[in-house]
Write a protein that holds these residues in place. Structure first.
Motif, PDB file in Angstrom:
ATOM      1  N   UNK A   1     -21.413 -19.815  46.856  1.00  0.00           N
ATOM      2  CA  UNK A   1     -20.407 -19.054  46.134  1.00  0.00           C
ATOM      3  C   UNK A   1     -20.811 -18.914  44.672  1.00  0.00           C
ATOM      4  N   UNK A   2     -20.484 -17.771  44.085  1.00  0.00           N
ATOM      5  CA  UNK A   2     -20.638 -17.557  42.652  1.00  0.00           C
ATOM      6  C   UNK A   2     -19.246 -17.532  42.045  1.00  0.00           C
ATOM      7  N   UNK A   3     -19.053 -18.288  40.974  1.00  0.00           N
ATOM      8  CA  UNK A   3     -17.757 -18.341  40.309  1.00  0.00           C
ATOM      9  C   UNK A   3     -17.784 -17.464  39.067  1.00  0.00           C
ATOM     10  N   UNK A   4     -16.818 -16.557  38.965  1.00  0.00           N
ATOM     11  CA  UNK A   4     -16.647 -15.715  37.786  1.00  0.00           C
ATOM     12  C   UNK A   4     -15.375 -16.161  37.078  1.00  0.00           C
ATOM     13  N   UNK A   5     -15.510 -16.513  35.795  1.00  0.00           N
ATOM     14  CA  UNK A   5     -14.348 -16.962  35.027  1.00  0.00           C
ATOM     15  C   UNK A   5     -13.971 -15.889  34.008  1.00  0.00           C
ATOM     16  N   UNK A   6     -12.670 -15.611  33.927  1.00  0.00           N
ATOM     17  CA  UNK A   6     -12.178 -14.564  33.043  1.00  0.00           C
ATOM     18  C   UNK A   6     -11.084 -15.140  32.150  1.00  0.00           C
ATOM     19  N   UNK A   7     -11.326 -15.276  30.844  1.00  0.00           N
ATOM     20  CA  UNK A   7     -10.316 -15.851  29.953  1.00  0.00           C
ATOM     21  C   UNK A   7      -9.195 -14.855  29.670  1.00  0.00           C
ATOM     22  N   UNK A   8      -7.988 -15.375  29.570  1.00  0.00           N
ATOM     23  CA  UNK A   8      -6.832 -14.533  29.279  1.00  0.00           C
ATOM     24  C   UNK A   8      -6.242 -14.838  27.909  1.00  0.00           C
ATOM     25  N   UNK A   9      -6.921 -15.657  27.133  1.00  0.00           N
ATOM     26  CA  UNK A   9      -6.496 -15.934  25.764  1.00  0.00           C
ATOM     27  C   UNK A   9      -7.729 -16.048  24.888  1.00  0.00           C
TER      28      UNK A   9
END
Length: 250
Positions: A1-9
């Motif tokens: 699996x590849x993890x994509x992290x997306x910040x919301x702050x």
């Protein structure tokens, strides 16, 4: 699996960027090639740039204290391991003490080093760090490996309390959510948030899928478009995409 992290702050965005840069410095500094040590210095200069835009020490101390207070309230919860809780609280206390021990502004010891600042100024110019531009730097790149590694370590070590502190915060953030399984039909997925708050999204995608997520979110809705990757312009995937989604919130 590849993890994509997306910040919301903005705060989480800054922490993720710093984590990436610290990891690069540590990785390249541990290598032996001079070009890899050059890459370590470039990442070190990037940390300095980010550190100059915000009061990282104050922000990180505030966040660690907020986490400490929240975790202290869990002592009476029978579902919580007291041993594990004490370990996390001790780690937070250690990080806070080390950050308090940083003298002055983060990275000031680098700003006071005229030789490093001359290199930093030249690296802002494409090809500006050539040997004829910086002969002293060219000499440094030919010093014995151990000496270069030791000096990079001397420049990095005073800033490591920040890395340790942000690692604790991001670890708690990443562990705060529970992944759920979803399907993006014809490559598109939308979820109405209905007041659900989050500071970061994590998307896990099977490595063999030749696509990557493009994410947009606000307080009302989350939209994810899985774009196919190839030699041409990225376009929306036509097939259904299975993925895991985690809302992370401290």
């Amino acid at each position: 699996m590849i993890c994509y992290e997306y910040p919301l702050s903005e705060r989480v965005r800054t922490l993720l960027r710093l984590e990436d840069m610290f990891d690069k410095v540590r990785y390249f500094a541990a290598q032996e090639d001079s070009q890899q040590h050059h890459a370590a210095l470039l990442a070190l200069f990037e940390i300095l740039e980010v550190a100059s835009r915000a009061d990282l020490k104050s922000d990180l101390l505030q966040e660690l204290e907020r986490q400490r207070q929240g975790l202290e309230l869990l002592r009476s919860n029978p579902a919580i391991s007291e041993q594990r809780l004490n370990q996390v609280l001790a780690e937070i206390a250690r990080c806070m003490a080390n950050i308090h021990g940083i003298p002055g502004k983060l990275g000031q010891h680098l700003r006071d080093n005229e030789w490093l600042m001359a290199i930093k100024q030249r690296t802002n110019i494409p090809g500006g760090a050539c040997e004829f531009d910086l002969p002293a730097y060219h000499y440094w790149l030919h010093l014995p490996v151990v000496r270069r590694q030791d000096e990079i370590g001397e420049w990095l070590t005073p800033m490591l309390p920040i890395y340790d502190g942000l690692s604790v915060v991001l670890k708690l953030l990443r562990e705060s959510g529970k992944p759920t399984h979803h399907i993006a039909f014809a490559g598109a997925y939308q979820q109405m948030l209905a007041g659900k708050s989050a500071q970061m999204l994590r998307i896990n995608l099977r490595r063999e899928l030749p696509c990557a997520p493009e994410i947009s979110a606000n307080k009302y809705a989350l939209n994810i478009r899985f774009m196919s990757l190839g030699k041409g312009r990225p376009r929306l995937c036509e097939s259904d995409i299975e993925f895991e989604l985690t809302f992370c919130n401290l």
